[in-house]
Design an enzyme around this catalytic site. Structure first.
Site, short mmCIF file in Angstrom:
data_model
loop_
_atom_site.label_atom_id
_atom_site.label_comp_id
_atom_site.label_asym_id
_atom_site.label_seq_id
_atom_site.Cartn_x
_atom_site.Cartn_y
_atom_site.Cartn_z
CG HIS A 153 -5.71 -3.37 2.27
ND1 HIS A 153 -5.13 -2.46 1.41
CD2 HIS A 153 -6.65 -4.03 1.55
CE1 HIS A 153 -5.71 -2.57 0.22
NE2 HIS A 153 -6.64 -3.50 0.28
CB CYS A 187 -0.95 -0.04 1.19
SG CYS A 187 -0.78 1.26 2.38
CD GLU A 188 -0.43 5.31 -3.88
OE1 GLU A 188 0.25 4.87 -4.82
OE2 GLU A 188 -1.29 6.19 -4.00
CG HIS A 189 -2.32 5.53 1.41
ND1 HIS A 189 -3.44 4.78 1.04
CD2 HIS A 189 -2.27 6.57 0.55
CE1 HIS A 189 -4.02 5.37 0.02
NE2 HIS A 189 -3.34 6.45 -0.31
CG HIS A 190 -0.26 2.92 6.05
ND1 HIS A 190 -1.48 2.83 5.41
CD2 HIS A 190 -0.43 3.80 7.06
CE1 HIS A 190 -2.36 3.61 6.02
NE2 HIS A 190 -1.75 4.21 7.03
CB CYS A 230 -1.99 -0.31 6.46
SG CYS A 230 -3.07 -0.23 5.04
CD GLN A 265 -8.48 -4.35 -3.04
OE1 GLN A 265 -8.04 -4.43 -1.90
NE2 GLN A 265 -9.64 -4.88 -3.40
ZN LIG Z 1 -2.31 1.52 3.96
#
Ligand SMILES: [Zn+2]
Length: 197
Positions: free
Chosen positions: A157, A88-91, A159, A129
């Site tokens: 996920h 995931c690109e956020h975490h 995260c 996703q």
């Molecule tokens: Zn994430």
């Protein structure tokens, strides 16, 4: 299915020393003793893992489909349960699950294993996703010009499990439809019912 060797990020390989250095710095900053035995090899291991899990950057997903021609088959083709692993690109935390692709060819078809390669090329990068789902659909549409495409992606996920909402085991399902699938609920239902078998 593509071998791991096809998806090695050579930029990571070239910058191995710097990446290892920065991972060691992060370990120090979170309060770790980078000289304890369990961590000595960790920066190098993480970097080798990055070579693989970010190998998708080395591949243009449009190139992996290997189009061939078959004028006759214009019925629904489904490849389901394609296992993927992404970040995931956020975490920068893993998410993983299965992708299912259905399409109705209009002369051009792709080898069934090539669809798995497409999924791999799109997922071995920092992603979300939703974008994985629409990119697969868009590339299928662009390269094969089928009568229609439908993509369903399921993902778990880490995260979401490990922080914030903390809902282990919950799955996110995303879908994308193109062409005839947009206008035909019968076609969408046929695809979804075949996924359950
Ligand atoms: Zn994430």
């Amino acid at each position: 299915m593509a071998g791991v060797k096809d998806y090695i990020n050579t930029r990571v390989s070239r910058n191995r020393e710097q990446i290892e250095h920065h991972i060691r710095e992060i370990l120090k900053l979170i309060g770790e003793d980078v000289n304890r035995e369990g961590l000595l090899e960790t920066p190098a291991r993480v970097t080798r893992m990055y070579e693989e899990i970010f190998g998708g950057y080395e591949v243009d997903p449009r190139d992996v489909l290997g189009v061939s021609f078959d004028e006759k088959h214009e019925e629904l083709v489904i490849v389901k349960d394609i296992v993927y692993y992404s970040q995931c690109e956020h975490h920068m935390a893993p998410f993983f699950g299965k992708a299912h692709i259905g399409y109705i060819p209009s002369g051009k078809i792709a080898g069934l294993s090539k669809l798995a390669r497409l999924v791999e090329a799109v997922t071995r990068r920092l992603q979300v996703q939703e974008r994985i789902t629409s990119q697969i659909a868009d590339i299928m549409e662009e390269v094969l010009q089928p009568h229609g495409v439908m993509v369903v992606v399921e993902g778990e996920h880490l995260c979401m499990c490990a922080r914030g909402v903390k809902k282990p085991g919950s799955k996110t399902v995303t879908s994308a439809v193109r062409g005839q699938f947009r206008n035909s609920s019968a076609l969408r239902s046929e695809f979804l019912s075949l996924l359950k078998e």
